[in-house]
Design a protein around this motif. Sequence first.
Motif, PDB file in Angstrom:
ATOM      1  N   MET A  88      58.468  26.563  74.103  1.00  0.00           N
ATOM      2  CA  MET A  88      59.656  26.117  74.818  1.00  0.00           C
ATOM      3  C   MET A  88      60.494  27.334  75.206  1.00  0.00           C
ATOM      4  O   MET A  88      60.948  28.086  74.333  1.00  0.00           O
ATOM      5  CB  MET A  88      60.493  25.185  73.935  1.00  0.00           C
ATOM      6  CG  MET A  88      59.776  23.923  73.517  1.00  0.00           C
ATOM      7  SD  MET A  88      59.437  22.845  74.934  1.00  0.00           S
ATOM      8  CE  MET A  88      58.220  21.741  74.209  1.00  0.00           C
ATOM      9  N   ASN A  89      60.674  27.539  76.495  1.00  0.00           N
ATOM     10  CA  ASN A  89      61.559  28.597  76.980  1.00  0.00           C
ATOM     11  C   ASN A  89      62.938  28.000  77.195  1.00  0.00           C
ATOM     12  O   ASN A  89      63.088  26.988  77.886  1.00  0.00           O
ATOM     13  CB  ASN A  89      61.012  29.198  78.271  1.00  0.00           C
ATOM     14  CG  ASN A  89      59.661  29.871  78.045  1.00  0.00           C
ATOM     15  OD1 ASN A  89      59.428  30.481  76.999  1.00  0.00           O
ATOM     16  ND2 ASN A  89      58.752  29.757  79.011  1.00  0.00           N
ATOM     17  N   THR A  90      63.954  28.603  76.554  1.00  0.00           N
ATOM     18  CA  THR A  90      65.279  27.991  76.527  1.00  0.00           C
ATOM     19  C   THR A  90      66.366  28.944  77.009  1.00  0.00           C
ATOM     20  O   THR A  90      66.199  30.167  77.013  1.00  0.00           O
ATOM     21  CB  THR A  90      65.642  27.538  75.098  1.00  0.00           C
ATOM     22  OG1 THR A  90      65.773  28.696  74.254  1.00  0.00           O
ATOM     23  CG2 THR A  90      64.575  26.620  74.517  1.00  0.00           C
ATOM     24  N   SER A 142      68.995  24.726  75.631  1.00  0.00           N
ATOM     25  CA  SER A 142      68.485  23.801  76.651  1.00  0.00           C
ATOM     26  C   SER A 142      67.158  24.356  77.175  1.00  0.00           C
ATOM     27  O   SER A 142      67.000  25.567  77.367  1.00  0.00           O
ATOM     28  CB  SER A 142      69.479  23.629  77.800  1.00  0.00           C
ATOM     29  OG  SER A 142      69.769  24.879  78.408  1.00  0.00           O
ATOM     30  N   ILE A 143      66.186  23.479  77.352  1.00  0.00           N
ATOM     31  CA  ILE A 143      64.833  23.884  77.744  1.00  0.00           C
ATOM     32  C   ILE A 143      64.732  23.918  79.267  1.00  0.00           C
ATOM     33  O   ILE A 143      65.042  22.928  79.937  1.00  0.00           O
ATOM     34  CB  ILE A 143      63.788  22.899  77.178  1.00  0.00           C
ATOM     35  CG1 ILE A 143      63.862  22.885  75.639  1.00  0.00           C
ATOM     36  CG2 ILE A 143      62.379  23.263  77.637  1.00  0.00           C
ATOM     37  CD1 ILE A 143      63.098  21.733  75.005  1.00  0.00           C
ATOM     38  N   TYR A 144      64.298  25.041  79.808  1.00  0.00           N
ATOM     39  CA  TYR A 144      64.105  25.119  81.255  1.00  0.00           C
ATOM     40  C   TYR A 144      62.630  25.204  81.638  1.00  0.00           C
ATOM     41  O   TYR A 144      62.269  25.025  82.802  1.00  0.00           O
ATOM     42  CB  TYR A 144      64.871  26.301  81.862  1.00  0.00           C
ATOM     43  CG  TYR A 144      64.391  27.671  81.443  1.00  0.00           C
ATOM     44  CD1 TYR A 144      63.317  28.285  82.115  1.00  0.00           C
ATOM     45  CD2 TYR A 144      65.005  28.359  80.401  1.00  0.00           C
ATOM     46  CE1 TYR A 144      62.879  29.555  81.726  1.00  0.00           C
ATOM     47  CE2 TYR A 144      64.567  29.622  80.023  1.00  0.00           C
ATOM     48  CZ  TYR A 144      63.503  30.219  80.682  1.00  0.00           C
ATOM     49  OH  TYR A 144      63.058  31.456  80.314  1.00  0.00           O
ATOM     50  N   GLU A 145      61.751  25.452  80.632  1.00  0.00           N
ATOM     51  CA  GLU A 145      60.330  25.576  80.943  1.00  0.00           C
ATOM     52  C   GLU A 145      59.501  25.323  79.686  1.00  0.00           C
ATOM     53  O   GLU A 145      59.904  25.689  78.583  1.00  0.00           O
ATOM     54  CB  GLU A 145      60.034  26.982  81.482  1.00  0.00           C
ATOM     55  CG  GLU A 145      58.590  27.190  81.943  1.00  0.00           C
ATOM     56  CD  GLU A 145      58.340  28.609  82.440  1.00  0.00           C
ATOM     57  OE1 GLU A 145      57.494  28.784  83.326  1.00  0.00           O
ATOM     58  OE2 GLU A 145      58.996  29.552  81.924  1.00  0.00           O
ATOM     59  N   PHE A 146      58.362  24.672  79.880  1.00  0.00           N
ATOM     60  CA  PHE A 146      57.412  24.469  78.793  1.00  0.00           C
ATOM     61  C   PHE A 146      56.085  25.086  79.210  1.00  0.00           C
ATOM     62  O   PHE A 146      55.582  24.839  80.297  1.00  0.00           O
ATOM     63  CB  PHE A 146      57.218  22.970  78.521  1.00  0.00           C
ATOM     64  CG  PHE A 146      56.079  22.682  77.571  1.00  0.00           C
ATOM     65  CD1 PHE A 146      56.183  22.975  76.225  1.00  0.00           C
ATOM     66  CD2 PHE A 146      54.891  22.132  78.039  1.00  0.00           C
ATOM     67  CE1 PHE A 146      55.128  22.728  75.353  1.00  0.00           C
ATOM     68  CE2 PHE A 146      53.833  21.874  77.179  1.00  0.00           C
ATOM     69  CZ  PHE A 146      53.954  22.172  75.835  1.00  0.00           C
ATOM     70  N   SER A 199      58.747  33.392  75.023  1.00  0.00           N
ATOM     71  CA  SER A 199      59.574  32.957  73.903  1.00  0.00           C
ATOM     72  C   SER A 199      58.681  32.774  72.682  1.00  0.00           C
ATOM     73  O   SER A 199      57.454  32.760  72.789  1.00  0.00           O
ATOM     74  CB  SER A 199      60.260  31.632  74.269  1.00  0.00           C
ATOM     75  OG  SER A 199      60.714  30.949  73.131  1.00  0.00           O
ATOM     76  N   SER A 225      56.590  24.473  69.833  1.00  0.00           N
ATOM     77  CA  SER A 225      56.767  23.037  69.624  1.00  0.00           C
ATOM     78  C   SER A 225      56.038  22.593  68.362  1.00  0.00           C
ATOM     79  O   SER A 225      54.888  22.949  68.118  1.00  0.00           O
ATOM     80  CB  SER A 225      56.220  22.256  70.819  1.00  0.00           C
ATOM     81  OG  SER A 225      56.211  20.859  70.535  1.00  0.00           O
ATOM     82  N   ALA A 242      65.935  22.191  72.596  1.00  0.00           N
ATOM     83  CA  ALA A 242      65.141  22.558  71.424  1.00  0.00           C
ATOM     84  C   ALA A 242      66.015  22.431  70.181  1.00  0.00           C
ATOM     85  O   ALA A 242      67.225  22.652  70.234  1.00  0.00           O
ATOM     86  CB  ALA A 242      64.619  23.984  71.562  1.00  0.00           C
TER      87      ALA A 242
END
Length: 376
Positions: free
Chosen positions: A167-169, A174-178, A187, A191, A236
């Motif tokens: 998870m990029n936060t 707040s997550i902006y990319e998975f 990152s 998960s 996250a």
Amino acid sequence: MGKELVAMILAGGRGSRLKALTAKVAKPAVHFGGKYRIIDFPLSNCANSGIDVVGVLTQYESVELGSYVGSGTKWGLDGNSSAATVLPARERDEVGATWYAGTADAIAQNLEFLDQYDPEYVLILSGDHIYKMDYAEMLKAHKEKGADLTVAVLNVSMDEASRFGIMNTNDDLSIYEFEEKPEHPKSTLASMGIYIFTYKQLRKYLRADEKKKDSHHDFGMDIIPAMLADHKKLFAYEFKGYWKDVGTVDSLWQANMDLLNDSDLDLYNIKKDWKIYSEDTLAKPQVIGDKASVKNSLVTQGCTVNGDVEGSVLFNNVSVGTGAKVVDSVLMPGVLVEEGAQVYKAIVDEGYTVKSGEVINKEAKEVALLSKNTRD
């Protein structure tokens, strides 16, 4: 008035990486830690977190698992007003099979179960992880953020990150990319496969996903990307305790060994604040270090030890014969190590007999697995 939170445990995995250990039982029903099974951990976490409605989603070798889960009373859940309910995969009309197509499909097939409780939030868990976690704290964070989805994450090393969904936060988590197992991770927030959804959003995205023929019907590959694309509020939630995915022989062995080495996983509940419930309510695993024949080992009451045991975990009804030696090994219920036999760095499956004079894995470069299911 509906329930605030209902939990759903995904417990249907075939567990092929556990090899013979899952030849006849589902992965969540595999033994762990002297008196437990893997699924005891998420079930106990639910009970300790105040969650009294739990759906357990099964498919592969579900009969024994279903029998084991029972009414839920063994896990601190009140069997009168609430229970752990076993939910086997239903026949799918389009293919005539009884397998879930993916993690999201497993929940989608059981929306009727969720609808009857009309929950505000749904907690989705895996049935094959060893850890203690207060889901109430995660729910509190979810509500404070006004999230549509909260994903529990573990901060791993950069070297490990490419093995996980990452998870990029932003700074506020707040997550902006998975990214699924990225070759070059941005990152280290991995998960854990633990999700809290606001139910209205979950239901909406599951129904939409059902209609997509090219979908994997998976939370990581489909639902989370779809929600990100729609700019939903994903956050996250960082977990900082002991957690291990015991999906391989090596990781299951290591998790058992961790119990002997002052890990953060307290099965003896010394702090009395987070009991791990089990079907076996009588036997008490205990570390015995004051006997010359038993050193740094977890030996369950009911075992007979006449040989030497060192750095090992012994389940109930294990017998170690005179002159036998067991080192760095996990002996599951009913194992017999006959006189003069030697076992090193092994997992010995339930009911297996190591014959007199036999020497197993003395070089101990890798974990050996002994099972009646792989031997004539």
